[in-house]
Design a protein around this motif. Structure first.
Motif, PDB file in Angstrom:
ATOM      1  N   SER A  45       0.852  -1.202   0.000  1.00 38.26           N
ATOM      2  CA  SER A  45       0.000   0.000   0.000  1.00 38.26           C
ATOM      3  C   SER A  45       0.880   1.242   0.000  1.00 38.26           C
ATOM      4  CB  SER A  45      -0.887   0.070   1.244  1.00 38.26           C
ATOM      5  OG  SER A  45      -1.649  -1.081   1.384  1.00 38.26           O
ATOM      6  N   HIS A 105      -5.132  -5.456   3.534  1.00 44.17           N
ATOM      7  CA  HIS A 105      -4.275  -5.258   4.714  1.00 44.17           C
ATOM      8  C   HIS A 105      -5.150  -5.173   5.967  1.00 44.17           C
ATOM      9  CE1 HIS A 105      -1.080  -3.477   7.137  1.00 44.17           C
ATOM     10  NE2 HIS A 105      -1.658  -2.293   7.184  1.00 44.17           N
ATOM     11  N   ILE A 114      -5.274  -8.611  15.174  1.00 40.42           N
ATOM     12  CA  ILE A 114      -4.051  -7.861  15.504  1.00 40.42           C
ATOM     13  C   ILE A 114      -4.378  -6.438  15.991  1.00 40.42           C
ATOM     14  CG2 ILE A 114      -1.758  -7.175  14.615  1.00 40.42           C
ATOM     15  CD1 ILE A 114      -2.074  -9.320  12.465  1.00 40.42           C
ATOM     16  N   GLY A 126      -4.741   3.630  10.978  1.00 40.70           N
ATOM     17  CA  GLY A 126      -4.964   2.909   9.720  1.00 40.70           C
ATOM     18  C   GLY A 126      -6.355   3.202   9.170  1.00 40.70           C
ATOM     19  N   LEU A 130      -7.446   4.752   5.553  1.00 42.50           N
ATOM     20  CA  LEU A 130      -8.390   4.184   4.586  1.00 42.50           C
ATOM     21  C   LEU A 130      -9.387   5.265   4.137  1.00 42.50           C
ATOM     22  CD1 LEU A 130      -9.692   1.837   3.020  1.00 42.50           C
ATOM     23  CD2 LEU A 130     -11.001   1.292   5.066  1.00 42.50           C
ATOM     24  N   THR A 133      -7.685   7.660   1.858  1.00 43.11           N
ATOM     25  CA  THR A 133      -7.444   7.054   0.538  1.00 43.11           C
ATOM     26  C   THR A 133      -8.726   7.145  -0.301  1.00 43.11           C
ATOM     27  OG1 THR A 133      -5.920   5.501   1.584  1.00 43.11           O
ATOM     28  CG2 THR A 133      -6.628   4.939  -0.622  1.00 43.11           C
ATOM     29  N   MET A 171      -2.423  12.514   4.867  1.00 52.25           N
ATOM     30  CA  MET A 171      -1.987  11.106   4.759  1.00 52.25           C
ATOM     31  C   MET A 171      -0.550  10.953   5.253  1.00 52.25           C
ATOM     32  SD  MET A 171      -3.718   9.590   1.324  1.00 52.25           S
ATOM     33  CE  MET A 171      -3.521   7.868   1.709  1.00 52.25           C
ATOM     34  N   MET A 175       0.441   8.541   8.176  1.00 59.95           N
ATOM     35  CA  MET A 175       1.420   7.471   7.895  1.00 59.95           C
ATOM     36  C   MET A 175       2.573   7.563   8.877  1.00 59.95           C
ATOM     37  SD  MET A 175       1.820   6.815   3.887  1.00 59.95           S
ATOM     38  CE  MET A 175       0.345   6.616   2.927  1.00 59.95           C
ATOM     39  N   HIS A 178       1.341   6.061  12.010  1.00 66.57           N
ATOM     40  CA  HIS A 178       1.201   4.615  11.800  1.00 66.57           C
ATOM     41  C   HIS A 178       2.569   3.928  11.925  1.00 66.57           C
ATOM     42  CE1 HIS A 178      -1.613   1.575  10.413  1.00 66.57           C
ATOM     43  NE2 HIS A 178      -0.824   1.175   9.446  1.00 66.57           N
ATOM     44  N   PHE A 179       3.568   4.477  11.210  1.00 65.17           N
ATOM     45  CA  PHE A 179       4.884   3.841  11.193  1.00 65.17           C
ATOM     46  C   PHE A 179       5.620   4.028  12.528  1.00 65.17           C
ATOM     47  CE2 PHE A 179       4.549   4.728   6.432  1.00 65.17           C
ATOM     48  CZ  PHE A 179       3.873   3.541   6.229  1.00 65.17           C
ATOM     49  N   GLY A 186       6.711  -2.998  17.241  1.00 69.77           N
ATOM     50  CA  GLY A 186       7.195  -4.066  16.365  1.00 69.77           C
ATOM     51  C   GLY A 186       5.981  -4.711  15.709  1.00 69.77           C
TER      52      GLY A 186
HETATM   53  C1  HEM Z   1      -2.502   3.894   3.116  1.00 71.26           C
HETATM   54  C2  HEM Z   1      -2.842   2.935   3.963  1.00 71.26           C
HETATM   55  C3  HEM Z   1      -1.897   2.093   4.796  1.00 71.26           C
HETATM   56  C4  HEM Z   1      -0.540   1.913   4.707  1.00 71.26           C
HETATM   57  C5  HEM Z   1       0.414   2.524   3.697  1.00 71.26           C
HETATM   58  C6  HEM Z   1      -0.161   0.989   5.779  1.00 71.26           C
HETATM   59  C7  HEM Z   1       1.126   0.520   5.977  1.00 71.26           C
HETATM   60  C8  HEM Z   1       1.465  -0.412   6.950  1.00 71.26           C
HETATM   61  C9  HEM Z   1       2.745  -1.081   7.060  1.00 71.26           C
HETATM   62  C10 HEM Z   1       3.925  -0.874   6.092  1.00 71.26           C
HETATM   63  C11 HEM Z   1       2.707  -1.910   8.136  1.00 71.26           C
HETATM   64  C12 HEM Z   1       3.841  -2.859   8.673  1.00 71.26           C
HETATM   65  C13 HEM Z   1       3.850  -4.176   7.914  1.00 71.26           C
HETATM   66  C14 HEM Z   1       2.550  -4.965   8.007  1.00 71.26           C
HETATM   67  O1  HEM Z   1       2.199  -5.491   9.096  1.00 71.26           O
HETATM   68  O2  HEM Z   1       1.868  -5.045   6.978  1.00 71.26           O
HETATM   69  C15 HEM Z   1       1.390  -1.775   8.739  1.00 71.26           C
HETATM   70  C16 HEM Z   1       0.971  -2.430   9.896  1.00 71.26           C
HETATM   71  C17 HEM Z   1      -0.283  -2.274  10.483  1.00 71.26           C
HETATM   72  N1  HEM Z   1      -1.353  -1.606   9.940  1.00 71.26           N
HETATM   73 FE1  HEM Z   1      -1.310  -0.480   8.251  1.00 71.26          FE
HETATM   74  N2  HEM Z   1      -1.287   0.661   6.501  1.00 71.26           N
HETATM   75  C18 HEM Z   1      -2.365   1.298   5.936  1.00 71.26           C
HETATM   76  C19 HEM Z   1      -3.695   1.175   6.323  1.00 71.26           C
HETATM   77  C20 HEM Z   1      -4.136   0.462   7.438  1.00 71.26           C
HETATM   78  C21 HEM Z   1      -5.517   0.217   7.779  1.00 71.26           C
HETATM   79  C22 HEM Z   1      -6.720   0.662   6.934  1.00 71.26           C
HETATM   80  C23 HEM Z   1      -5.522  -0.456   8.978  1.00 71.26           C
HETATM   81  C24 HEM Z   1      -6.708  -0.930   9.804  1.00 71.26           C
HETATM   82  C25 HEM Z   1      -7.786  -0.243   9.969  1.00 71.26           C
HETATM   83  C26 HEM Z   1      -4.140  -0.667   9.375  1.00 71.26           C
HETATM   84  C27 HEM Z   1      -3.711  -1.269  10.560  1.00 71.26           C
HETATM   85  C28 HEM Z   1      -2.437  -1.750  10.800  1.00 71.26           C
HETATM   86  C29 HEM Z   1      -2.027  -2.521  11.960  1.00 71.26           C
HETATM   87  C30 HEM Z   1      -2.911  -2.922  13.164  1.00 71.26           C
HETATM   88  C31 HEM Z   1      -0.685  -2.851  11.768  1.00 71.26           C
HETATM   89  C32 HEM Z   1       0.216  -3.688  12.700  1.00 71.26           C
HETATM   90  C33 HEM Z   1       0.305  -5.091  12.117  1.00 71.26           C
HETATM   91  C34 HEM Z   1       1.221  -5.994  12.900  1.00 71.26           C
HETATM   92  O3  HEM Z   1       1.675  -5.624  13.985  1.00 71.26           O
HETATM   93  O4  HEM Z   1       1.463  -7.107  12.377  1.00 71.26           O
HETATM   94  N3  HEM Z   1      -3.315  -0.116   8.412  1.00 71.26           N
HETATM   95  N4  HEM Z   1       0.662  -0.869   8.000  1.00 71.26           N
END
Ligand code: HEM
Length: 191
Positions: A45, A105, A114, A126, A130, A133, A171, A175, A178-179, A186
């Motif tokens: 994404s 995702h 999770i 996250g 969404l 986006t 965004m 982001m 989020h990161f 972790g």
């Molecule tokens: C532009 C949208 C988004 C981007 C670029 C993004 C990117 C990422 C990345 C790079 C990670 C770390 C690797 C992974 O576990 O996949 C991550 C983890 C996570 N994302 Fe997103 N994400 C986005 C949208 C969302 C959405 C819509 C949700 C839920 C509503 C979300 C919830 C989470 C959670 C809970 C984690 C932790 C996962 C873990 O610990 O294994 N993300 N995200």
């Protein structure tokens, strides 16, 4: 040691330093066999978002945000600007793929549970990503058909400002959050 040998030594040290960084972070890191496509959707994404930003910047050089000129300027990009058709197609098709990736995702996180403590804020930031986006998709689709056909009451110059600056900045902020939080906790299934 003369100056020439000193220079060569310096070059070797810089090279091995760079080589070390590349090897430890990329080439020596193997993808675990258990890694599924669903597990890659967060990273993909991000890649899709970067592609939209890069192609969008190219389009900004030629797109004219006015009801009268918007459609002719897109036609100009597609027919007259070198590789314009290619950039414009990527920017128009990319969002469909990106939305699919963000939803996959989210579904993985939902079904694996999770989103629970300590990852509630990852889920909240996250969800905001969404929504943003989807707003990006909506404002972009109104820019491409022009407002002259009455599809939206909002002037095209406002939509343009929201699409190229307002939403991308929001965004970027979400982001970043989020990161930052993912770095803190972790990921749940480390690579
Ligand atoms: C532009 C949208 C988004 C981007 C670029 C993004 C990117 C990422 C990345 C790079 C990670 C770390 C690797 C992974 O576990 O996949 C991550 C983890 C996570 N994302 Fe997103 N994400 C986005 C949208 C969302 C959405 C819509 C949700 C839920 C509503 C979300 C919830 C989470 C959670 C809970 C984690 C932790 C996962 C873990 O610990 O294994 N993300 N995200």
């Amino acid at each position: 040691m003369n100056k020439k040998t000193e220079g060569i030594n310096q070059e070797i040290t810089t090279k091995s330093f760079l080589q070390e960084i590349i090897e430890t972070n990329i080439t020596r890191r193997l993808i675990p066999k258990s890694m599924s496509w669903f597990g890659c959707m967060g990273g993909l994404s991000l890649v899709a978002f970067m592609i939209q930003v890069i192609t969008g910047v190219f389009l900004m050089f030629h797109y004219i945000p006015s009801a009268k000129d918007a459609v002719p300027s897109i036609q100009n990009i597609s027919h007259n600007v070198p590789y314009g058709w290619f950039i414009q197609r990527i920017h128009a098709v990319g969002p469909h793929i990106m939305i699919g990736m963000v939803i996959s995702h989210m579904l993985r996180i939902l079904f694996k549970g999770i989103y629970r403590r300590p990852r509630e804020l990852h889920w909240v930031s996250g969800s905001c990503l969404l929504i943003l986006t989807l707003f990006m998709y909506y404002t972009g689709s109104l820019l491409s058909v022009s407002n002259s056909d009455g599809r939206s009451a909002i002037p095209i110059s406002y939509l343009y400002a929201i699409h190229v600056a307002g939403i991308p900045m929001a965004m970027g902020l979400f982001m970043g959050l989020h990161f930052f939080m993912i770095r803190n906790t972790g990921i749940s299934e480390p690579l």
